[in-house]
Structures are given as C-alpha cells and as structure tokens.
Write an enzyme that holds these catalytic residues in place. Structure first.
Site, mmCIF file in Angstrom:
data_model
loop_
_atom_site.group_PDB
_atom_site.id
_atom_site.type_symbol
_atom_site.label_atom_id
_atom_site.label_comp_id
_atom_site.label_asym_id
_atom_site.label_seq_id
_atom_site.Cartn_x
_atom_site.Cartn_y
_atom_site.Cartn_z
ATOM 1 N N LYS A 179 -27.408 80.441 -61.399
ATOM 2 C CA LYS A 179 -26.673 81.395 -62.238
ATOM 3 C C LYS A 179 -26.985 82.813 -61.767
ATOM 4 O O LYS A 179 -28.118 83.285 -61.886
ATOM 5 C CB LYS A 179 -27.052 81.266 -63.717
ATOM 6 C CG LYS A 179 -26.073 82.014 -64.635
ATOM 7 C CD LYS A 179 -26.605 82.194 -66.029
ATOM 8 C CE LYS A 179 -27.513 83.389 -66.128
ATOM 9 N NZ LYS A 179 -26.818 84.694 -65.901
ATOM 10 N N GLU A 252 -40.635 85.279 -60.111
ATOM 11 C CA GLU A 252 -40.861 86.513 -59.343
ATOM 12 C C GLU A 252 -40.342 87.636 -60.216
ATOM 13 O O GLU A 252 -39.138 87.818 -60.377
ATOM 14 C CB GLU A 252 -40.139 86.461 -57.992
ATOM 15 C CG GLU A 252 -40.685 87.461 -56.981
ATOM 16 C CD GLU A 252 -39.978 88.803 -56.990
ATOM 17 O OE1 GLU A 252 -40.308 89.620 -57.887
ATOM 18 O OE2 GLU A 252 -39.118 89.032 -56.145
ATOM 19 N N CYS A 286 -38.364 95.576 -56.963
ATOM 20 C CA CYS A 286 -39.668 95.401 -57.613
ATOM 21 C C CYS A 286 -40.828 95.706 -56.669
ATOM 22 O O CYS A 286 -41.978 95.752 -57.109
ATOM 23 C CB CYS A 286 -39.796 94.001 -58.197
ATOM 24 S SG CYS A 286 -39.277 92.684 -57.097
ATOM 25 N N GLU A 382 -42.324 99.665 -65.315
ATOM 26 C CA GLU A 382 -41.400 99.683 -64.189
ATOM 27 C C GLU A 382 -40.146 100.473 -64.562
ATOM 28 O O GLU A 382 -39.447 100.129 -65.521
ATOM 29 C CB GLU A 382 -41.033 98.253 -63.802
ATOM 30 C CG GLU A 382 -40.182 98.151 -62.560
ATOM 31 C CD GLU A 382 -39.944 96.710 -62.142
ATOM 32 O OE1 GLU A 382 -39.914 96.445 -60.926
ATOM 33 O OE2 GLU A 382 -39.796 95.844 -63.022
#
Length: 479
Positions: A179, A252, A286, A382
């Site tokens: 997906k 991840e 990231c 982040e």
C-alpha cells in the site's frame, strides 16, 4: 504520464481493477497544487481480495520457486524500470514534486541497482553447515519465506522505497500486498503493472488508499509480516496491533541525524555537502543532514556558510533542469514545518529562509536556524522539511552526548581530519549508520536500519533477507 482526467486502478491478482466500492481520491501535484489524477480509495474488501490473491500465489508456486526463477524475474523487472526511466520520472516528478533530473540521476540508478543486488542475493543464501551435531542425527538449516507480506510505503520516496521493500521479499519467495502513501500512489501502481510481465499473478499486489486499508492489512490474520517505512507514531500503532496476531514487524521510522563537525575540517567543501544532504528532497528524508552540531570555534562560519548555501537553491518547475529544491509533499506537511518555525523559542534565530516563495504549490524556502538548545523541540523532534538547525558544542564528550540525545537512532555523520577521533566518535554514536566525512550515500550491499525509536529490522543487504525468511532446523535420524 498522469493527466487531470486519468484514473488509476489497484493492481490485484495480475489485473488492474477499480476499488471494490468504486471510490477514488484526488492526487495532487505538490509543485502546482493542481489535481493530476484520481487513485483508488481502497477498503477492507480490497484488502481481502489482495491478501487472498497473494496467499494463492504463495501456495501456488512462488513460495517454492527456485532461487534462479526468482532471480531472473527480478533482473527482468530491473531492466524494465531502467528502460522506462523517463516515463517513471515524469510520473514521480508530478506526483511527489521531485526535481526530475535529480530523480533520474539519483533514485532511478539506486533502485535498479538494488533490484539487481537482490536478484543475485536470492541465489546466495547461506547458513550453518549440515552435519552431525548430535550423534546419530544429521541436522540441516533451511531458510524459508515468511509468507504473505503487507508493506506500507512512504510519500517521500514512493517508488524507491517500494523497491527497497519488494526486492528482498520477492528474492526470498514471499508474496506481497503493498500500500503506497495516499498522496503518492501513482508510480507504485505503475510499478505493479510493469512487474506483472515478469511475475506470476498475485505475487505483487498494490492497493491505494488511506489509513483504513493500511490498518486492515496490519490486522489481517492471513498476513504473516508487516513492513513499514513511516513515522514513529504509525510504527508504534502497527507494532501494537500486529501483536494481536503475533505477526513479524519490520519498521524503518523517523530520524534526527546529527552532523558532528569538528574545527579541523575544510568548511568550503563540508558545508556544500551538508547543505546538499540536508535540503535534498526538500529535507523530507529520515537521514537528512538537518541537525548540525558544530565546534564552538567555528560556529559562526558554519551558520553563515550554510545560510549562503541555502540562498543558492532554486525553486520552481520540477521538470526544469535548473530547479534544485522541490516542494513539500502537501499543504499539511508545509503547515507542520511552518509550525516548528513559528514556535521557535526566543533564544533561537531564523538566519535565512522560512518563508513561502511566490510560487504555486507547497514550496518553502530553505532555512537555517541557530541558537537552539539541546532540549528544544526543533532539536528533539523530526521536522521533515528544508530546515537545518545549528548548535555549538564545546568538546568531543559533549558532541557525543548531544548527538545521542534524542529518541532517534537511524543515521549520523562525523566530520574531522583526525582519524582516531573519527573512529572514536563513530563508535560512540548510537545510530544504525554512521558516515565519516560524508552524509547519505548508501550501498545495496550494506544494511540500513535504526536504533531506538527509529525502528528495527534492516533494509538493503543480505541482512534484509534475514528479515524476510524463517529459519527451520531439520534433523534426520541416521538409525
């Protein structure tokens, strides 16, 4: 290539099909803010159809196919992606807002190489030697596929992250329901169509949609493993809900990469690389070099140098070779990044950038922020946008402490001419990947994955094959 009138379909059991309930969602070009296509809005029924197809393909032969068969199919897919690079680049640039030349020069070669690596790796699985470890018995180790894998890909690298996921899963004999992110499904749906020429039907299924089909995939009893590249919050939800069926989970997640710069480096070349890897993909990475820790002796030079680099980036038409900085993924993502800037503490300074340029779409000027402290939100969370923060450190011990001082542990870099110091700091940094005197380069042969809240499991390398296989001990009596 996507147009405003084109409607994409799911790819299930070897065929392009509408969503079961017929729903579609608008797909927006983040560089223009305009609708470019309609994509399926999948539901539980679509997940059921895709999982059923994947299970039938697994039990119907792919799970017991030979490494040579799987390797050849993956090699053919790699060749096809390389041959259709221009078409894929047009689609990815429009859907993800990527500068087209950077995508063709960086991501296409990387994903083709990754598939070719896993095609070879499929034929090189190793384990403990068969032998008589108990008198009168011969023991053997088998590595077998996990089964049906549910994979959820992110919006920052839509097709490349899809390739990272399908490569090791296909190489080891698994079947897949993938997906893509709801804002960037187009290139992945095209990938499934291309792959269908080389894979048996049902081996690779792609369904588009939002959180509902993703949740259904995670909780489905006939899905044996879930792999996510995404946010920490999503990863925690998946880990919790996958536990209900005790399925394997591969995560991840986010990162907050520290870039530790000592005062013995050549700043001219260093700052160009740091800016390039901090602003690449509009900072939506990231592993991006967005958290700079600079020796206090060179703080002003680092701040001013990064500001100069930031001011040199060109925003605009992502199909132009002159464009070096693309937009953020969506209006929502730009608002999130702007909220960090608006909420900066009084002791911090926006040195350059931070404004919306006079352009359509979701662009944000490349930004440098200085004066932040270790416990400030912009250091601890982040940002995922074109924002580089700079903070000074006094000595090596403090640099290590602050570098390690966030919940994340995906990637880091250390910059110094002192070999001993480089290795000491690299060894002390609690991150899954540490670069010395560079940032971001990856190799298909080397693992990529994090510590702490950056998740667990490895992408790339032979280590990824371990995640997608189960170890079986077979013991035969010699009597």
């Amino acid at each position: 290539m996507a147009t405003a009138t084109q409607t994409f379909k799911n790819f299930i059991d070897g065929e392009s099909v509408d969503a079961a309930e017929g729903g579609t969602d608008a797909v927006i070009n983040p560089a223009t803010g305009e609708e470019i296509a309609q994509a399926p809005s999948s539901t539980q029924e679509d997940v059921e159809r895709a999982v059923k197809a994947a299970r039938a393909a697994f039990e119907g032969g792919w799970g017991t196919s030979t490494p040579a068969e799987r390797s050849l199919a993956i090699l053919k897919l790699a060749d096809a992606l390389e041959e259709r690079a221009d078409e894929i680049a047009e689609l990815e640039s429009a859907n993800a807002g990527k500068p087209i030349e950077a995508f063709k020069g960086d991501e296409v070669p990387a994903m083709v190489d990754n598939l070719r690596f896993f095609a070879g790796a499929a034929r090189c699985m190793e384990g403990k030697a068969a032998g008589e470890y108990l008198e009168g018995y011969t023991s053997m180790i088998r590595r077998e596929p996990v089964g049906v894998i549910g994979q959820i890909a992110p919006w920052n690298y839509p097709i490349m992250m899809a390739v990272w996921k399908i490569g090791p899963a296909l190489a080891t004999g698994n079947t897949i329901v993938l997906k893509p992110a709801p804002t960037t499904p187009l290139s992945t749906l095209l990938l499934a169509e291309i792959a269908s020429e080389f894979l048996p039907k049902g081996v690779l299924n792609v369904i588009a949609g939002g959180n509902d089909p993703g949740a259904a995939l995670v909780e489905h009893e006939d899905v044996d493993m879930v792999s996510l590249t995404g946010s920490v919050e999503t990863g925690k939800w998946i880990a919790e809900h996958a536990a209900k069926t005790l399925k394997r989970v591969h995560l991840e997640l986010g990162g907050k990469a520290p870039v530790v710069v000592f005062d013995d480096v050549d700043l001219d070349s260093v700052l160009e690389t740091i800016a390039g890897t901090g602003y690449y993909n509009a900072g939506q990475d990231c592993t991006a070099a967005t958290r700079v820790l600079a020796s206090s002796a060179i703080l002003d030079d680092v701040v001013n140098g990064l500001a100069k680099e930031a001011d040199g980036y060109v925003m605009g038409d992502t199909r132009s070779a002159d464009t070096t900085l693309g937009p953020l993924n969506s209006a929502r993502q730009r608002e999130r990044v702007e909220a960090f800037l608006a909420g900066k503490p009084a002791h911090a300074e926006i040195v350059t950038g931070g404004q919306e340029p006079d352009l359509p779409g979701f662009f944000l000027q490349p930004t440098v922020v200085s004066g932040l402290k270790q416990d400030d939100e912009m250091i601890q969370k982040e940002i995922f946008g074109p924002v580089i923060t700079v903070q000074p450190f006094s000595d090596e011990e403090q640099a290590i402490k602050w570098a390690n001082g966030t919940p994340y542990g995906l990637a880091a870099s250390v910059w110094t001419r002192d070999v001993g110091r480089a290795l000491r700091v690299a060894n002390a940094l609690r991150f899954g990947c540490v670069w010395i005197n560079d940032h971001i380069p990856l190799a298909s042969e080397m693992p990529h994955g994090g510590y702490g809240q950056s998740g667990y499991g490895k992408d790339l390398s032979m280590y990824a094959l371990e995640d997608y296989t189960q170890v079986k001990h077979v013991m035969a009596s010699l009597s």
